[in-house]
Scaffold this active site. Structure first.
Site, PDB file in Angstrom:
ATOM      1  N   ASP A  80      -6.383   5.215   3.392  1.00  0.00           N
ATOM      2  CA  ASP A  80      -6.479   3.838   2.903  1.00  0.00           C
ATOM      3  C   ASP A  80      -7.730   3.122   3.429  1.00  0.00           C
ATOM      4  OD1 ASP A  80      -5.594   1.487   1.653  1.00  0.00           O
ATOM      5  OD2 ASP A  80      -3.521   1.888   2.210  1.00  0.00           O
ATOM      6  N   GLY A  85      -7.397 -12.985  -2.331  1.00  0.00           N
ATOM      7  CA  GLY A  85      -8.140 -11.735  -2.499  1.00  0.00           C
ATOM      8  C   GLY A  85      -8.190 -11.211  -3.923  1.00  0.00           C
ATOM      9  N   HIS A 119       0.831  -1.206   0.000  1.00  0.00           N
ATOM     10  CA  HIS A 119       0.000   0.000   0.000  1.00  0.00           C
ATOM     11  C   HIS A 119       0.866   1.257   0.000  1.00  0.00           C
ATOM     12  CE1 HIS A 119      -3.990  -1.926   0.990  1.00  0.00           C
ATOM     13  NE2 HIS A 119      -3.124  -2.922   0.983  1.00  0.00           N
TER      14      HIS A 119
HETATM   15  O1  LIG Z   1      11.267  -8.665  -3.434  1.00  0.00           O
HETATM   16  C1  LIG Z   1      10.523  -7.777  -3.828  1.00  0.00           C
HETATM   17  C2  LIG Z   1       9.110  -7.871  -3.742  1.00  0.00           C
HETATM   18  C3  LIG Z   1       8.356  -6.829  -4.218  1.00  0.00           C
HETATM   19  N1  LIG Z   1       8.949  -5.727  -4.742  1.00  0.00           N
HETATM   20  C4  LIG Z   1       8.124  -4.594  -5.218  1.00  0.00           C
HETATM   21  O2  LIG Z   1       6.974  -4.482  -4.388  1.00  0.00           O
HETATM   22  C5  LIG Z   1       5.836  -4.155  -5.151  1.00  0.00           C
HETATM   23  C6  LIG Z   1       4.797  -5.248  -4.960  1.00  0.00           C
HETATM   24  O3  LIG Z   1       3.628  -4.807  -5.576  1.00  0.00           O
HETATM   25  P1  LIG Z   1       2.331  -5.710  -5.688  1.00  0.00           P
HETATM   26  O4  LIG Z   1       2.651  -6.970  -6.335  1.00  0.00           O
HETATM   27  O5  LIG Z   1       1.229  -4.891  -6.274  1.00  0.00           O
HETATM   28  O6  LIG Z   1       1.999  -5.791  -4.162  1.00  0.00           O
HETATM   29  P2  LIG Z   1       2.131  -6.850  -3.008  1.00  0.00           P
HETATM   30  O7  LIG Z   1       2.636  -6.080  -1.856  1.00  0.00           O
HETATM   31  O8  LIG Z   1       2.848  -8.070  -3.350  1.00  0.00           O
HETATM   32  O9  LIG Z   1       0.601  -7.191  -2.925  1.00  0.00           O
HETATM   33  C7  LIG Z   1      -0.372  -6.597  -2.100  1.00  0.00           C
HETATM   34  O10 LIG Z   1      -0.838  -5.359  -2.612  1.00  0.00           O
HETATM   35  C8  LIG Z   1      -1.357  -5.421  -3.954  1.00  0.00           C
HETATM   36  C9  LIG Z   1      -1.872  -4.045  -4.297  1.00  0.00           C
HETATM   37  O11 LIG Z   1      -0.800  -3.193  -4.557  1.00  0.00           O
HETATM   38  C10 LIG Z   1      -2.456  -6.440  -4.077  1.00  0.00           C
HETATM   39  O12 LIG Z   1      -2.817  -6.553  -5.444  1.00  0.00           O
HETATM   40  C11 LIG Z   1      -2.001  -7.775  -3.531  1.00  0.00           C
HETATM   41  O13 LIG Z   1      -3.053  -8.706  -3.515  1.00  0.00           O
HETATM   42  C12 LIG Z   1      -1.493  -7.612  -2.109  1.00  0.00           C
HETATM   43  O14 LIG Z   1      -0.991  -8.862  -1.631  1.00  0.00           O
HETATM   44  C13 LIG Z   1       6.292  -4.039  -6.586  1.00  0.00           C
HETATM   45  O15 LIG Z   1       6.557  -2.697  -6.889  1.00  0.00           O
HETATM   46  C14 LIG Z   1       7.607  -4.827  -6.615  1.00  0.00           C
HETATM   47  O16 LIG Z   1       8.507  -4.363  -7.592  1.00  0.00           O
HETATM   48  C15 LIG Z   1      10.311  -5.646  -4.842  1.00  0.00           C
HETATM   49  O17 LIG Z   1      10.864  -4.657  -5.352  1.00  0.00           O
HETATM   50  N2  LIG Z   1      11.048  -6.673  -4.377  1.00  0.00           N
END
Ligand SMILES: O=c1ccn([C@@H]2O[C@H](COP(=O)(O)OP(=O)(O)O[C@H]3O[C@H](CO)[C@@H](O)[C@H](O)[C@H]3O)[C@@H](O)[C@H]2O)c(=O)[nH]1
Length: 465
Positions: A119, A382, A22
């Site tokens: 949020d 989700g 987020h």
């Molecule tokens: O080792 C890592 C892991 C993640 N990222 C970054 O972290 C972000 C992850 O984004 P995203 O995949 O959207 O989010 P998550 O935090 O994995 O997911 C949560 O948030 C999302 C909304 O943004 C939802 O769609 C998902 O269901 C929820 O689990 C991206 O920019 C990635 O590049 C890194 O740089 N390195």
């Protein structure tokens, strides 16, 4: 005339949920608004500040404000983002956040922003803000397809929570698209949204209060990607809905860690499968076994990142224990398995990486499109299930791993088949048309003029509120 319109300089307080899935989109939104001269006050718990500082565009008009989390039962002190918390602690965090109302009210009364952008969890912000004459807007980091499927008042008509059977079908009024139903295991997972924990309101109840009380909602999407779903939300919410566009990230600064760059350099262009599941999605031991054996079956080089819930102390030992016997030795020339944070955007941008096998996190999929990495989708919870349907179903720009409807089981062949569809059988359909659609969306997302227009329009709409 509203205070925002009266002065040319808009001041926005940003208040994301304390989770990096987020915080990151809030940072991206802040950065794009800051380039339009918007003053940003970014509120977060102290432990998150160093990482935010590394990505937030720090201009003289940007400040980060520390909000200490009050003590609550079930949340050890010093944990400031969900990445350090078990699911039970993350629920306790919502309770702690609810106790922060006086603190946030005092802060807003001192900062005097025109708008507060908050949020899904902080359902009490609109009330506090309106008492202070500040407009409040929820920023949804989730896709419109997932919001419109799960968080609409008709889901609880008759004041009853939906059942699994209800959730297998879209709600009344949902647009006619490729999404006509979801599998049972997915609907079971959706129950979480409606569940209250130990007296703390559910995600759904919090969201309904927000929809009722806030001044407007911003969604991280655009009509081109999700037009019918946005229209549906507008009808259901009866609230002004603004779109930020997908917030395509700027090219990352810095260099990929040398050990990974060197390893990737040895493979041909677009041949490597990068496989990872974002910041807070974890696979079970059985799923890890089938996934890793599936990647092995493809015969392709791969970079697999596997993480574990924060209560595992020795993650490397856990990883070694969960991988199939002899696996790492067999794949040592073409496979990396890593646990921990990686520079995802730099990996996706590496010339050798041609495929991103992921959980369908909404930011991650955008990163795959702009880096010309084919998408193999294994949604695990989700909104991810609905994002995956949007990409593989509506947009026909990726492939979802085939799974058993009852319990979500997938085997190694399911993994390998999905990857091969996009990475091996490339001169045949469906690969050719999937790749053509992927390219089309990639070009749209990389069109700087189009993307800049989304933010310019948003700034005008925010000023007019
Ligand atoms: O080792 C890592 C892991 C993640 N990222 C970054 O972290 C972000 C992850 O984004 P995203 O995949 O959207 O989010 P998550 O935090 O994995 O997911 C949560 O948030 C999302 C909304 O943004 C939802 O769609 C998902 O269901 C929820 O689990 C991206 O920019 C990635 O590049 C890194 O740089 N390195």
């Amino acid at each position: 005339m509203s205070p925002a319109a009266a002065s040319d300089e808009l001041h926005i307080a940003m208040f994301p949920w304390f989770a990096f899935g987020h915080i990151s989109p809030f940072v991206q939104l802040s950065n794009k608004l800051a380039l339009h001269g918007v003053r940003i006050s970014f509120l977060t718990a102290p432990g998150n500040i160093p990482r935010i500082k590394s990505s937030l565009l720090l201009t003289p008009k940007t400040q980060i404000i520390s909000l200490p989390i009050p003590p609550v039962e079930g949340l050890p002190p010093g944990l400031d983002s969900t990445s350090e918390m078990t699911p039970a602690m993350a629920e306790a965090l919502k309770k702690a956040l609810d106790l922060m109302q006086p603190q946030v009210k005092t802060l807003l009364s001192q900062l005097k922003p025109h708008l507060v952008v908050f949020d899904f969890a902080q359902y009490w912000v609109p009330k506090i803000a309106s008492e202070l004459g500040v407009k409040s807007l929820q920023f949804s980091v989730y896709s419109a397809v997932s919001g419109g499927y799960l968080i609409v008042p008709v889901r609880t008509s008759g004041n009853k929570n939906p059942t699994v059977e209800d959730l297998m079908k879209p709600p009344e009024g949902f647009p006619s698209t490729s999404i006509v139903s979801v599998e049972r295991f997915q609907a079971e997972n959706f129950l979480y949204v409606y569940k209250s924990f130990d007296g703390s309101p559910s995600v759904y109840s919090r969201s309904l209060e927000i929809i009722r009380d806030c001044d407007a909602i911003i969604i991280k999407t655009c009509n081109e990607l999700e037009g019918p779903y946005v229209d549906h939300m507008r009808t259901q919410y009866q609230k002004q809905i603004l779109l930020s566009g997908p917030l395509v990230p700027e090219p990352p600064s810095g260099q990929l860690e040398e050990r990974w760059a060197k390893w990737l350099d040895q493979f041909p262009s677009k041949s490597v499968v990068y496989c990872s599941f974002g910041s807070e999605t974890f696979l079970s031991d059985d799923q890890i076994r089938e996934l890793s054996l599936g990647l092995e079956l493809t015969g392709l080089p791969f970079f697999l990142v596997l993480n574990f819930p924060p209560d595992f102390n020795n993650k490397d030992a856990k990883l070694a224990g969960v991988l199939p016997q002899g696996f790492q030795e067999r794949v040592k020339d073409r496979g990396i398995v890593h646990t921990g944070w990686v520079q995802q955007q730099l990996i996706l941008a590496h010339d050798s990486v041609g495929c991103y096998f992921c959980h369908s996190g909404f930011s991650s999929v955008i990163e795959a499109f702009i880096n010309d990495c084919q998408l193999v989708l294994l949604p695990l919870k989700g909104d991810q299930f609905l994002n995956s349907k949007l990409i593989a179903g509506d947009m026909k720009a990726g492939v979802e791993v085939n799974r058993r409807g009852e319990d979500g089981y997938f085997g190694r062949e399911d993994v390998s088949d999905a990857v091969k569809t996009l990475m091996v059988d490339i001169d045949k359909d469906p690969c050719m048309s999937l790749r053509a659609n992927h390219r089309k969306w990639g070009e749209f997302l990389q069109n700087g003029e189009i993307q800049a227009k989304f933010i310019a329009n948003l700034v005008e709409e925010l000023k007019a509120l």
